[in-house]
Motif scaffolding. Structure first.
Motif, short mmCIF file in Angstrom:
data_model
loop_
_atom_site.label_atom_id
_atom_site.label_comp_id
_atom_site.label_asym_id
_atom_site.label_seq_id
_atom_site.Cartn_x
_atom_site.Cartn_y
_atom_site.Cartn_z
N ASP A 38 -7.53 109.34 144.34
CA ASP A 38 -7.50 110.26 142.94
C ASP A 38 -6.35 110.57 143.06
O ASP A 38 -5.57 110.30 142.03
CB ASP A 38 -8.54 110.20 143.41
N ALA A 39 -5.65 111.11 144.01
CA ALA A 39 -4.24 112.08 144.14
C ALA A 39 -2.69 110.16 143.50
O ALA A 39 -1.75 111.09 142.65
CB ALA A 39 -3.57 112.12 144.95
N TYR A 40 -3.79 109.37 144.08
CA TYR A 40 -2.55 108.33 144.14
C TYR A 40 -2.30 107.56 142.36
O TYR A 40 -0.97 107.62 141.76
CB TYR A 40 -2.20 107.14 144.99
N VAL A 41 -3.73 107.43 142.80
CA VAL A 41 -3.46 106.92 140.59
C VAL A 41 -3.58 108.04 139.84
O VAL A 41 -2.60 107.72 138.61
CB VAL A 41 -5.66 106.87 140.20
N HIS A 42 -3.26 109.67 139.97
CA HIS A 42 -3.09 110.17 139.19
C HIS A 42 -1.53 110.37 139.10
O HIS A 42 -0.93 110.27 137.66
CB HIS A 42 -3.80 111.85 140.18
N GLU A 43 -0.76 110.16 140.73
CA GLU A 43 0.48 110.22 139.70
C GLU A 43 0.88 108.68 139.26
O GLU A 43 1.67 108.60 138.95
CB GLU A 43 0.95 109.86 141.27
N LEU A 44 0.57 107.51 139.97
CA LEU A 44 0.48 106.61 139.20
C LEU A 44 0.66 107.26 137.50
O LEU A 44 1.37 105.61 136.28
CB LEU A 44 -0.17 105.11 138.97
N THR A 45 -0.83 107.14 137.29
CA THR A 45 -1.13 107.72 135.59
C THR A 45 -0.03 108.98 134.75
O THR A 45 0.42 108.61 133.76
CB THR A 45 -2.30 108.34 135.11
N MET A 46 0.82 109.62 135.63
CA MET A 46 1.96 110.40 135.24
C MET A 46 3.11 109.62 134.80
O MET A 46 4.06 110.17 134.09
CB MET A 46 1.97 111.20 136.24
N ALA A 47 3.13 108.55 135.96
CA ALA A 47 4.26 108.20 136.29
C ALA A 47 4.52 107.61 134.87
O ALA A 47 5.82 106.63 134.48
CB ALA A 47 4.63 107.06 137.33
N VAL A 48 3.79 106.59 133.90
CA VAL A 48 3.53 106.24 132.84
C VAL A 48 4.35 107.33 131.56
O VAL A 48 5.50 106.77 131.18
CB VAL A 48 2.18 106.02 132.25
N THR A 49 4.72 108.30 131.83
CA THR A 49 5.31 109.30 130.86
C THR A 49 5.56 109.22 130.71
O THR A 49 6.71 110.45 130.38
CB THR A 49 4.05 110.81 130.62
N LEU A 50 7.08 109.69 132.40
CA LEU A 50 8.02 110.10 133.00
C LEU A 50 9.19 108.24 133.06
O LEU A 50 10.23 108.62 133.35
CB LEU A 50 7.81 110.39 133.94
N ALA A 51 7.87 107.31 133.01
CA ALA A 51 8.86 105.74 132.54
C ALA A 51 10.15 106.00 131.35
O ALA A 51 9.76 106.17 130.30
CB ALA A 51 8.21 105.38 132.45
N PRO A 52 11.36 105.28 131.85
CA PRO A 52 12.32 105.05 130.24
C PRO A 52 11.19 103.91 129.74
O PRO A 52 10.12 103.34 130.60
CB PRO A 52 13.30 104.33 131.66
N ALA A 53 11.47 104.21 128.53
CA ALA A 53 11.14 103.27 127.64
C ALA A 53 10.91 101.54 127.90
O ALA A 53 9.52 101.23 127.74
CB ALA A 53 11.68 103.02 126.08
N ALA A 54 11.41 101.15 129.43
CA ALA A 54 11.92 99.59 129.20
C ALA A 54 11.14 99.23 130.36
O ALA A 54 10.76 98.33 130.61
CB ALA A 54 12.83 99.18 129.74
N ASP A 55 10.47 100.90 131.31
CA ASP A 55 9.45 100.24 132.28
C ASP A 55 7.76 100.72 131.94
O ASP A 55 7.66 101.15 133.11
CB ASP A 55 9.77 101.37 133.58
N VAL A 56 7.48 101.37 130.04
CA VAL A 56 6.51 101.85 130.42
C VAL A 56 5.57 100.60 130.12
O VAL A 56 4.43 101.55 131.33
CB VAL A 56 6.53 102.50 128.83
#
Length: 77
Positions: free
Chosen positions: A31-49
């Motif tokens: 669950d913690a890992y999935v939370h990090e994956l989800t948060m990474a979407v908001t921090l990703a550069p536009a090309a990596d979203v």
């Protein structure tokens, strides 16, 4: 032949029954890992979203598969 997600549930339920504390710890870490994956979407550069979003969706689905266990002795609806 398509993968039946119930197969994963059939594998996870005996593990949960054998050592529920270890299983619960695994789920918390996942669950913690999935939370990090989800948060990474908001921090990703536009090309990596889109890539980050796909990884987050996969993580969420996997978490659902291992936590929504079915009883293999109960008939499917």
């Amino acid at each position: 032949m398509a993968f039946d997600p119930r197969t994963l549930s059939d594998c996870m339920l005996p593990m949960k029954n054998a050592d529920s504390r270890a299983y619960d710890r695994f789920v918390r870490v996942l669950d913690a890992y999935v939370h990090e994956l989800t948060m990474a979407v908001t921090l990703a550069p536009a090309a990596d979203v889109l890539n980050a979003q796909g990884r987050a969706q996969q993580g969420i689905k996997f978490l659902q598969l291992v936590t929504e266990l079915r009883d293999p002795n109960r008939p499917s609806a």
